[in-house]
Design an enzyme around this catalytic site. Structure first.
Site, PDB file in Angstrom:
ATOM      1  N   ASP A  59      39.221  28.877  -8.277  1.00  0.00           N
ATOM      2  CA  ASP A  59      38.401  28.203  -9.373  1.00  0.00           C
ATOM      3  C   ASP A  59      36.898  27.489  -8.201  1.00  0.00           C
ATOM      4  OD1 ASP A  59      37.798  27.427 -12.115  1.00  0.00           O
ATOM      5  OD2 ASP A  59      36.958  26.318 -11.346  1.00  0.00           O
ATOM      6  N   THR A  92      30.442  27.530 -10.859  1.00  0.00           N
ATOM      7  CA  THR A  92      30.993  26.516 -10.299  1.00  0.00           C
ATOM      8  C   THR A  92      29.781  27.382  -8.403  1.00  0.00           C
ATOM      9  OG1 THR A  92      32.832  25.841 -10.491  1.00  0.00           O
ATOM     10  CG2 THR A  92      31.530  24.542  -9.598  1.00  0.00           C
ATOM     11  N   THR A  93      30.483  28.658  -8.393  1.00  0.00           N
ATOM     12  CA  THR A  93      30.544  29.244  -7.002  1.00  0.00           C
ATOM     13  C   THR A  93      29.273  29.425  -6.990  1.00  0.00           C
ATOM     14  OG1 THR A  93      33.097  29.865  -7.461  1.00  0.00           O
ATOM     15  CG2 THR A  93      31.791  30.865  -5.843  1.00  0.00           C
ATOM     16  N   ASP A 393      39.321  28.103 -18.518  1.00  0.00           N
ATOM     17  CA  ASP A 393      37.905  28.739 -18.261  1.00  0.00           C
ATOM     18  C   ASP A 393      38.290  29.911 -19.151  1.00  0.00           C
ATOM     19  OD1 ASP A 393      37.624  27.475 -15.799  1.00  0.00           O
ATOM     20  OD2 ASP A 393      37.604  29.205 -15.009  1.00  0.00           O
TER      21      ASP A 393
END
Ligand SMILES: Nc1ncnc2c1ncn2[C@@H]1O[C@H](COP(=O)(O)OP(=O)(O)OP(=O)(O)O)[C@@H](O)[C@H]1O
Ligand SMILES: [Mg+2]
Lengths: 531, 540
Positions: A59, A92-93, A393
């Site tokens: 994550d 986020t990535t 998630d």
């Protein structure tokens, strides 16, 4: 000036051009770290500390927390990306990758003499256009199990094995649907996630009720009861001594102890009131009585309750008071005066399960449980943590989809479609801003490209294939991570959240622009310091 | 009498230095001799548990917090509750093993003392231990093993980081609002509280000069809201003196904000520092007649503070009269808005070799104790005080009548117990003061890794001689106390005047950026004055 305060104070003295170069290289650096994480074929990162503590994650959000990000620009990006995660639980990535790519593209133009201001104006045009494309790709869904399984599965499969992901998909979807009440947005806090260090992760289950990590504190209390009234309360059933009277007033310690004993009577009366209600409702029937108290219950009180076969739990979590109300009915009482049957909740089964030092209490068979528990199991702490992150998630992906009443095609389809649309659109843009639109179009491709690389394919080849296929079909296509060919995400059931994509697009644009305009921001900052 | 449990919380590196000595001291006082049971009820601060392998454990009822990289060889979970793995399992049950990238930090070496502690008798020679050089973090001299709940490592900030130091009250305050504390940490507090049958309250040690001031203060507020039990707090300042810098102002402001907040939310607090001033710098270290210690070594200074804490807290840890000891202690001292008290220590309590208590007290000149509270000298007069004396055996009270000689002429000769004699002495020497005295027979056990700070005129039983005796000190009598009296007003006054040097917060970037408003600074300064006024005597 908010932006400047996020920079290292030393940066004030770096010349503006240098500051820009620094920003660009920092953005690239952090992109390099995160690149390999993206998608279902991304790399899991395991961090082993010098003492042997293990953290494992894929994550982006967790990684950013774990990495010590010393560079101020990098930490700015990191913070923006984590803010992204806090809002939508995902992306986020992608955020880090797109910012990095926007900065790289910008670098090419700036080194040829283009003013950053032109680029950022172009970015803004491109952003608006991309949102249009995103809106046009929305696929409406119904908030039903069928409608939600795919988006949940897509999310979970980017964090855990497909076999386990598929099992958890159902757990997550059932959980969110259970707590949803008449068209209201679901409050995910009503899904309790309870950890149990035990056996394998595959034993993770959904409990349609409440699981608490504590049990009764009296050996004679029943370990299992059926047809139970549930009293949830926030009433002290333990002897408490206020600090009103100081010890100086008592001549001897013995005298003191005597006075204290008198104060216990007060507590005893509370317990008696509960017992009276229990006798009235349960005696002579097959019904039983359970107290779940947010405050303490001391041994003398427990004794009295145990004699009546009442199960009593103390120091329940504050949030469980609300959850219990939703699962069992009844309401959390702040006083035991004038207790009546309507104040109580109901559960078909309450039982205790002991594991090592910890007791678990299960409250199940509730009529219409609108609060549920996901019981996570795993052989060790880091596996459980990893599982928990994945489940969170998943829950948020489902909830986002319900709130959006839509999903968008995944596997890079949105980015590819937007990139194509931007290339067409840039012809209409006059002036140097056009270059900004072009840079933006290129930058978005970082998502499908990275998905390809992480799956072991050549990024150029894949992009070409996807572009050709998309032109031929006249619709959005994404990347098949097992073949490197194009696929229709809808056929494969690969969906992302609309709101997440929207967030990514907006926040990447803002942050990249701020980083590019660092010199202007700094000059403004400097003059405001002087003036 | 049932056990009345207390939960301990430690926030910050220096607090953990103190805590480590404290837990070590406690373990050294465990009595495994059924015929000589300890006067201390260790169940107050320890909990009994069971590992998955059904072994019984006895671990501190403790939660501690420190930054990433500050806990040396310790792991967050500890190894008490899990089988020791020879090699780490570098795989995941949840992801393809080809697709895992492992990053391993260099292994942390264990300090020699820890190596010796962990090795069996058959494992060869002990490593050579030199604590003064070996100890870099508190884990380097930690004896007890912890419950998996105990150690909490802050992920956001790194120990001794220069780029992102954890040096602002508000950083800690914000940290409290993160999931790690709102969910995990609060839930651990709850789990401990749930285990307690008759909890009396909490004791909190917190660094007051850095971000832990904010974290600890927020936690104290949470404890008050959620549990409503007595909270005794010790905001601490380490004794090291650094070159003058802007950082001094940071420390002053953190401390001021800390006292402001905990003054409102705890039952009683006592600031601790071996330096006389505390702010803006620790200042010259407090002197003890029979001790020599290095004020630049946290390992040394924290042992003094731990000794005071271990002794003071005996009032609510002894087996006798335990019913509501902590709330009584707080109630004795916190009247009239007086939320702070000073801590005193007499180490060793000055028993001259060959003399009895009656003569020692009679011959004694000057104050009986040394203050460990910064900018505060403790007066004997007009105070409320809670003192604990340990280690004076009844036989050392006085001589029997046929040997008593001159002793018989002293008024104190009629006293038949240490408690009585000491009470009489205090009544005579402290004017207009109310004293609560707790008295335990057993002395403080001195055992490695307690630092060797005793001068060479101290006997192995803690008595002192006018000349060197060169014995290894095994135990010492100690007197320690908490005092609520007029001298506290000086402490608040001095902190107020240091903090008032901050004219505008815009110079202190970290504070401004993390949300401190100028108004709040003014409010904080005002509050310090309000606290100060509570100690002023308006009747003269
Ligand atoms: N089966 C799949 N095939 C192809 N692409 C997929 C598949 N499943 C997910 N993706 C894509 O992977 C990307 C999401 O990857 P991932 O979840 O690793 O990163 P993220 O959401 O940006 O960040 P975070 O680490 O916060 O989750 C999305 O672009 C999504 O469309
Ligand atoms: Mg994701």
């Amino acid at each position: 000036m908010a932006a400047i305060s996020l920079l290292n104070p030393k940066a004030e003295f770096a010349r503006a051009a240098q500051a820009l170069a620094v920003n660009i290289s920092a953005a690239k650096g952090i992109q390099d770290v995160m690149r390999t994480n993206l998608g279902p074929k991304g790399t899991m990162k395991m961090l082993v500390s010098g003492a042997g503590d293990i953290k494992i994650t894929k994550d982006g959000n967790v990684l950013l927390h774990e990495m010590q990000i010393q560079h101020p620009t990098a930490s700015l990006i990191a913070r923006a990306s984590t803010a992204q995660d806090d809002m939508t639980g995902d992306g986020t990535t992608s955020t880090v990758l797109v910012i990095g790519e926007l900065m790289k593209q910008a670098d090419l133009y700036i080194s040829e003499g283009l003013h950053p201001r032109m680029l950022t104006e172009g970015f803004e045009l491109a952003r608006a256009k991309t949102i249009e494309v995103l809106d046009s790709l929305k696929i409406p869904i119904e908030p039903t199990k069928e409608g939600l399984m795919d988006v949940a599965k897509t999310s979970l499969r980017t964090k855990i094995h497909p076999s386990l992901a598929d099992k958890l998909t159902e757990v997550c979807v059932d959980a969110v649907l259970a707590i949803r009440q008449d068209e209201q947005p679901a409050d995910l806090h009503m899904v309790e996630i309870m950890e149990m260090q035990h056996r394998t992760a595959a034993d993770t289950t959904l409990v349609r009720g409440i699981v608490m990590d504590h049990g009764s504190r009296h050996p004679d209390m029943p370990k299992r009861v059926e047809n139970a009234y549930i009293l949830t309360c926030n009433v002290s059933l333990e002897y408490e001594k206020s600090e009103v009277n100081s010890g100086f007033f008592y001549k001897t310690a013995e005298e003191r102890e005597k006075l204290l004993a008198a104060e216990r009577e007060f507590i005893e009366n509370r317990v008696k009131k509960i017992i009276a209600l229990k006798k009235k409702l349960c005696d002579g029937t097959d019904k039983s009585f359970v107290i779940i108290n947010q405050k303490g219950i001391d041994p003398p009180s427990l004794d009295m309750l145990a004699k009546e076969n009442i199960v009593a739990l103390r120091r329940a979590k504050r949030r469980n008071m609300e959850r219990l109300g939703l699962a069992c009915g009844g309401s959390a009482m702040n006083s035991v005066d004038d207790l009546v049957e309507e104040n109580l909740g109901w559960a078909g089964l309450v039982y205790e399960h002991v594991l090592g030092e910890t007791k678990y209490t299960f409250v199940e068979d509730c009529k219409k449980p609108t609060s549920v528990t996901i019981l996570l199991k795993g052989p060790n702490k880091y596996t459980i943590t990893q599982l928990k992150d994945a489940v969170r998630d998943g829950l948020r992906a489902i909830n986002n989809a319900i709130n959006d009443r839509a999903v968008v095609p995944g596997a890079g389809a949105v980015e590819l479609a937007a990139s194509r649309a931007l290339h067409a659109y840039k012809e209409q843009v006059k002036g140097k801003q056009r270059l900004g639109v072009q840079a933006y179009a290129e930058a978005l491709l970082v998502i499908p490209k990275t998905l390809a690389v992480n799956s072991g394919f050549d990024s150029q080849d894949s992009i070409v294939k996807l572009l050709e296929e998309s032109t031929a079909l006249g619709e959005a296509v994404g990347l098949d991570v097992t073949t490197g060919e194009a696929l229709k995400p809808a056929d494969a059931g690969i969906y992302d959240n609309y709101v997440v994509k929207k967030q990514i697009i907006n926040s990447c644009t803002v942050i990249a622009s701020n980083l590019l305009l660092v010199d202007e921001i700094m000059r403004a900052g400097m003059s405001s310091l002087k003036g | 009498m049932p056990t009345r449990e207390v939960l301990t919380l430690q926030f910050g590196h220096y607090s953990n230095f103190i805590g480590t000595h404290w837990w070590n001291i406690q373990e050294s006082s465990f009595s495994y001799e059924p015929k000589q049971p300890s006067e201390i009820n260790h169940d107050v601060l320890y909990r009994e548990g069971e590992t998955p392998r059904k072994e019984t454990t006895f671990t501190p009822r403790l939660l501690l917090v420190d930054l990433k990289g500050s806990v040396g060889h310790l792991t967050e979970q500890g190894n008490l509750y899990k089988a020791v793995e020879k090699s780490l399992p570098l795989h995941s049950d949840l992801w393809d093993s080809e697709n895992i990238q492992v990053t391993t930090e260099p292994v942390v070496n264990k300090a020699p003392f820890i190596q010796n502690l962990e090795k069996g008798p058959a494992d060869g020679e002990d490593a050579v231990v030199n604590f003064e050089d070996d100890v870099t973090v508190w884990a380097d001299y930690l004896v007890p093993r912890f419950h998996p709940r105990t150690v909490n490592i802050v992920r956001e900030y790194e120990h001794q980081s220069l780029d992102q130091p954890f040096n602002v009250f508000h950083y800690g305050h914000h940290l409290w609002k993160t999931e790690q504390f709102q969910e995990e940490f609060s839930n651990k507090i709850r789990a401990y509280a749930e285990e307690c049958d008759f909890m009396q309250g909490f004791q909190v040690i917190l660094d007051s000069t850095n971000g832990f001031s904010g974290l600890g203060s927020s936690c104290i507020q949470h404890l008050q809201d959620e549990y409503g039990k007595s909270i005794l707090a010790f905001p601490v300042i380490d004794g090291k003196n650094f070159n003058k810098s802007l950082n001094d102002l940071f420390k002053v402001l953190n401390t001021a904000l800390c006292y402001q907040s905990i003054g409102e939310h705890c039952s009683l607090f006592s600031p601790l520092c071996v330096g006389q001033n505390g702010w803006p710098q620790a200042g010259a270290c407090r002197q003890f007649n029979h001790l020599t210690y290095n004020s630049e070594l946290d390992y040394h200074t924290s042992s003094l503070l731990a000794t005071a804490l271990d002794t003071i807290s005996l009032r609510y840890r002894q087996k006798e009269f335990s019913t509501s000891a902590l709330s009584d202690l707080c109630a004795d001292l916190n009247k009239l808005g007086r939320r702070a008290a000073a801590t005193s220590l007499s180490l060793p309590f000055p028993m001259t070799a060959g003399q009895d208590l009656i003569d020692v007290l009679d011959d004694h000149e000057g104050p009986l104790w040394t203050s460990l509270t910064p900018s505060c000298d403790i007066s004997m007069d007009k105070s409320m005080q809670s003192l604990v004396l340990r280690g004076i055996h009844h036989e050392r009270l006085k001589r029997p009548p046929h040997e008593a000689k001159l002793q018989q002429r002293k008024a104190a000769y009629s006293c038949s117990s240490v408690h009585e004699m000491m009470t009489l002495y205090l009544a005579c020497s402290c004017h207009a003061t109310a004293t609560h005295l707790t008295n335990l027979k057993a002395p403080l056990t001195i055992k490695e890794p307690y630092p060797n700070i005793f001068n060479n005129n101290i006997h192995q039983n803690g008595d002192f001689s006018p000349w060197p005796v060169g014995e290894e000190v095994k135990s010492v009598p100690v007197l320690a106390g908490l005092h609520s009296g007029p001298s506290l007003s000086h402490m608040f006054d001095s902190l107020h005047s240091q903090a008032s040097r901050i004219k505008s917060i815009s110079k202190l970037r970290g504070f401004k950026d993390s949300g401190l408003e100028q108004d709040e600074l003014i409010e904080c300064l005002d509050q310090l004055l309000t606290y100060k006024e509570a100690y002023e005597d308006h009747y003269e």
